[in-house]
Design a protein around this motif. Structure first.
Motif, mmCIF file in Angstrom:
data_model
loop_
_atom_site.group_PDB
_atom_site.id
_atom_site.type_symbol
_atom_site.label_atom_id
_atom_site.label_comp_id
_atom_site.label_asym_id
_atom_site.label_seq_id
_atom_site.Cartn_x
_atom_site.Cartn_y
_atom_site.Cartn_z
ATOM 1 N N ARG A 124 0.837 -1.206 0.000
ATOM 2 C CA ARG A 124 0.000 0.000 0.000
ATOM 3 C C ARG A 124 0.874 1.260 0.000
ATOM 4 O O ARG A 124 0.534 2.265 -0.631
ATOM 5 C CB ARG A 124 -0.909 0.023 1.232
ATOM 6 N N VAL A 125 1.997 1.204 0.711
ATOM 7 C CA VAL A 125 2.902 2.364 0.765
ATOM 8 C C VAL A 125 3.455 2.652 -0.621
ATOM 9 O O VAL A 125 3.514 3.810 -1.059
ATOM 10 C CB VAL A 125 4.058 2.100 1.759
ATOM 11 N N ILE A 126 3.860 1.593 -1.346
ATOM 12 C CA ILE A 126 4.426 1.774 -2.686
ATOM 13 C C ILE A 126 3.391 2.353 -3.631
ATOM 14 O O ILE A 126 3.689 3.228 -4.445
ATOM 15 C CB ILE A 126 4.957 0.430 -3.215
ATOM 16 N N ILE A 127 2.151 1.871 -3.538
ATOM 17 C CA ILE A 127 1.084 2.387 -4.400
ATOM 18 C C ILE A 127 0.917 3.890 -4.183
ATOM 19 O O ILE A 127 0.835 4.673 -5.132
ATOM 20 C CB ILE A 127 -0.236 1.649 -4.132
ATOM 21 N N PHE A 128 0.884 4.305 -2.910
ATOM 22 C CA PHE A 128 0.685 5.728 -2.598
ATOM 23 C C PHE A 128 1.882 6.568 -3.038
ATOM 24 O O PHE A 128 1.720 7.604 -3.687
ATOM 25 C CB PHE A 128 0.440 5.911 -1.096
ATOM 26 N N LEU A 129 3.090 6.118 -2.701
ATOM 27 C CA LEU A 129 4.282 6.900 -3.046
ATOM 28 C C LEU A 129 4.467 6.990 -4.553
ATOM 29 O O LEU A 129 4.752 8.063 -5.090
ATOM 30 C CB LEU A 129 5.522 6.271 -2.402
ATOM 31 N N GLY A 130 4.310 5.864 -5.256
ATOM 32 C CA GLY A 130 4.505 5.861 -6.697
ATOM 33 C C GLY A 130 3.511 6.729 -7.428
ATOM 34 O O GLY A 130 3.829 7.325 -8.464
ATOM 35 N N ALA A 131 2.278 6.833 -6.890
ATOM 36 C CA ALA A 131 1.242 7.627 -7.546
ATOM 37 C C ALA A 131 1.312 9.105 -7.164
ATOM 38 O O ALA A 131 0.823 9.957 -7.902
ATOM 39 C CB ALA A 131 -0.136 7.073 -7.191
ATOM 40 N N THR A 132 1.928 9.426 -6.030
ATOM 41 C CA THR A 132 1.845 10.778 -5.475
ATOM 42 C C THR A 132 3.139 11.578 -5.596
ATOM 43 O O THR A 132 3.110 12.775 -5.862
ATOM 44 C CB THR A 132 1.443 10.704 -3.986
ATOM 45 N N PHE A 133 4.301 10.937 -5.418
ATOM 46 C CA PHE A 133 5.560 11.665 -5.276
ATOM 47 C C PHE A 133 6.281 11.821 -6.619
ATOM 48 O O PHE A 133 6.364 10.881 -7.413
ATOM 49 C CB PHE A 133 6.475 10.942 -4.285
ATOM 50 N N SER A 134 6.807 13.022 -6.856
ATOM 51 C CA SER A 134 7.570 13.314 -8.065
ATOM 52 C C SER A 134 9.060 13.110 -7.802
ATOM 53 O O SER A 134 9.473 12.818 -6.677
ATOM 54 C CB SER A 134 7.310 14.751 -8.514
ATOM 55 N N GLU A 135 9.880 13.312 -8.828
ATOM 56 C CA GLU A 135 11.321 13.121 -8.690
ATOM 57 C C GLU A 135 11.969 14.209 -7.842
ATOM 58 O O GLU A 135 13.100 14.066 -7.386
ATOM 59 C CB GLU A 135 11.967 13.083 -10.078
ATOM 60 N N ASN A 136 11.226 15.297 -7.575
ATOM 61 C CA ASN A 136 11.765 16.398 -6.769
ATOM 62 C C ASN A 136 11.348 16.316 -5.299
ATOM 63 O O ASN A 136 11.475 17.297 -4.568
ATOM 64 C CB ASN A 136 11.297 17.740 -7.350
ATOM 65 N N PHE A 137 10.871 15.140 -4.871
ATOM 66 C CA PHE A 137 10.331 15.043 -3.511
ATOM 67 C C PHE A 137 11.421 15.121 -2.439
ATOM 68 O O PHE A 137 11.120 15.350 -1.261
ATOM 69 C CB PHE A 137 9.565 13.723 -3.351
ATOM 70 N N VAL A 138 12.697 14.939 -2.822
ATOM 71 C CA VAL A 138 13.782 14.918 -1.826
ATOM 72 C C VAL A 138 13.873 16.236 -1.072
ATOM 73 O O VAL A 138 14.348 16.282 0.066
ATOM 74 C CB VAL A 138 15.124 14.595 -2.532
ATOM 75 N N ALA A 139 13.410 17.312 -1.667
ATOM 76 C CA ALA A 139 13.445 18.616 -0.983
ATOM 77 C C ALA A 139 12.629 18.610 0.300
ATOM 78 O O ALA A 139 12.812 19.460 1.168
ATOM 79 C CB ALA A 139 12.942 19.709 -1.917
ATOM 80 N N GLY A 140 11.719 17.650 0.430
ATOM 81 C CA GLY A 140 10.958 17.507 1.673
ATOM 82 C C GLY A 140 9.575 18.105 1.656
ATOM 83 O O GLY A 140 8.763 17.820 2.531
ATOM 84 N N LYS A 141 9.266 18.946 0.673
ATOM 85 C CA LYS A 141 7.957 19.607 0.647
ATOM 86 C C LYS A 141 6.824 18.619 0.420
ATOM 87 O O LYS A 141 5.750 18.745 1.009
ATOM 88 C CB LYS A 141 7.944 20.696 -0.427
ATOM 89 N N GLU A 142 7.057 17.640 -0.437
ATOM 90 C CA GLU A 142 6.005 16.653 -0.705
ATOM 91 C C GLU A 142 5.790 15.733 0.495
ATOM 92 O O GLU A 142 4.669 15.308 0.765
ATOM 93 C CB GLU A 142 6.361 15.837 -1.951
#
Length: 411
Positions: free
Chosen positions: A276-294
């Motif tokens: 379930r975590v992978i489904i949510f992260l893969g659908a929601t997070f972009s490649e720029n998520f490392v900045a922490g805002k997402e």
């Protein structure tokens, strides 16, 4: 306690653990019942759904059972002692959790044409469960129910989308079409790049397998294993697309509605609860998520997905997949992601330490069939400075507490 079937496991270093089943008797007379207090934690440890475990007790004890997703409350009619329930639980583990080949609780279901099989993530074997047991009818019914619910939700979402389109003016409609075309082009490009990488990797894996003299498995077994791994990745991609579509139709959905929908999509795709975590992260997070805002923007959902220590391990595993497979260019930035999870209080210190000490992590790496072990090991090595910093910070904190206690004692 150790996860074991009818044959006990006395090894103190055995790493597959589960909580001891706790039952609470309520009511009296004809209304007496036993509440399974920690069935949620038990389901997470065994990688099985709580309603399934509850139903097994009903089949074995001949009692009526009920499970509520809203209250997460499991009930078995009648008064039952913890020892009796634990004894029946070992039968469930023996028949529906343990791999028949390597005896490890590393399996998850594969349902096809009304037949339930168990695929082992540790040794790769695939065995059919005992279809004569009453529980198999419940498992098939739950799978069909989740599938039907997903289809119904898609129909409603399509109807809603059609109504909204009728009320849109031409300019907005054109803009939406342009955005959709742009998004589709981007997705096709990403899928093409991903497929090329996978084909290159598969070609390399096949070559290694061909010259491995110690591997005695047949060509048919290899083809079947590759198909299963590919189907896991494909099922996860389709699940992400379904979640994205559902989210676009329900932009104001609550945290509970989101987690329930993730559960439904994961069940219908025959994936493990940890996915379930992978489904949510893969659908929601972009490649720029490392900045922490997402991470900060989705903090409430991530907190719900990581509400216990086991779920927090799944949360780390999901970000391993995100940095190691979906966005492989972010591998070296994985420690920054761990620091954000720490700063947002999404993962506890002890969970980080437990994760870093577990070199294999198969039971927590939900993406195991979608990641190579070399990548997991690489991510662990990159994260070692963060773990060291965390240990030093905890050590300093303990020293300060000891000094304060000494000063209070002297006073």
């Amino acid at each position: 306690m150790n996860i074991a079937g009818t044959t006990p496991v006395d090894d103190p270093s055995y790493r597959y653990k589960m909580p001891k089943l706790v039952g609470k008797v309520e009511g009296r007379g004809n209304g007496i019942k036993t509440v399974l207090v920690n069935v949620i934690d038990l389901g997470l440890a065994l990688n099985r759904e709580p309603p399934e475990i509850t139903k097994f007790f009903g089949c074995e004890l001949g009692s009526q059972t009920s499970y509520s997703h809203e209250t997460e409350r499991a009930i078995v009619n009648g008064a039952h002692r913890d020892n009796d329930l634990q004894s029946h639980l070992t039968k469930y583990i023996e028949n529906f959790v343990l791999c028949r080949n390597c005896r490890l609780p590393e399996t998850h279901y594969k349902i096809k044409d009304g037949l339930i099989s168990q695929k082992c993530m540790a040794c790769g074997s695939k065995e059919a469960v005992d279809m004569t047991h009453k529980l198999t009818a419940f498992i098939l019914a739950q799978h069909k129910k989740a599938k039907d619910a997903e289809k119904e939700a898609l129909k409603k979402a399509e109807k809603k989308a059609k109504k909204e389109k009728k009320g849109d003016d031409v300019e907005i409609k054109n803009n939406d079409e342009k955005k959709k075309e742009k998004k589709e082009k981007k997705e096709k490009k990403e899928k093409k790049e991903k497929k090329e990488k996978k084909d290159k990797k598969d070609k390399k894996d096949k070559t290694v397998f061909k010259f491995d003299k110690e591997d005695n498995s047949s060509d048919d077994d290899l083809i079947e294993e590759e198909d299963d791994d590919e189907s896991d990745g494909k099922a996860a991609d389709e699940a992400m697309e379904r979640y994205n579509f559902w989210k676009s139709m329900n932009p104001e959905a609550s945290i509970t509605e989101i987690t329930n929908e993730l559960r439904n999509i994961q069940t219908m795709a025959s994936l493990r609860p940890a996915d379930r975590v992978i489904i949510f992260l893969g659908a929601t997070f972009s490649e720029n998520f490392v900045a922490g805002k997402e991470i900060e923007a989705n903090k409430e959902v991530l907190a719900a997905l990581g509400s216990s220590s086991i779920l927090q391990r799944h949360l780390i595993g999901g970000f391993e997949w995100l940095c190691g497979t979906k966005y492989p260019t972010l591998t070296m930035q994985f420690p920054i992601v761990l620091k954000h999870l720490f700063d947002e209080d999404l993962v506890e210190d002890e969970v980080f330490f437990s994760w870093s000490e577990d070199l294999i992590r198969n039971e927590y790496s939900a993406e195991h069939s979608m990641m190579c072990l070399d990548t997991l090991e690489q991510l662990r090595n990159y994260s070692s400075p963060f773990i060291k910093w965390l240990e030093e910070a905890e050590s300093d904190s303990e020293e300060e507490e000891d000094e304060e206690e000494e000063e209070e004692g002297e006073a």
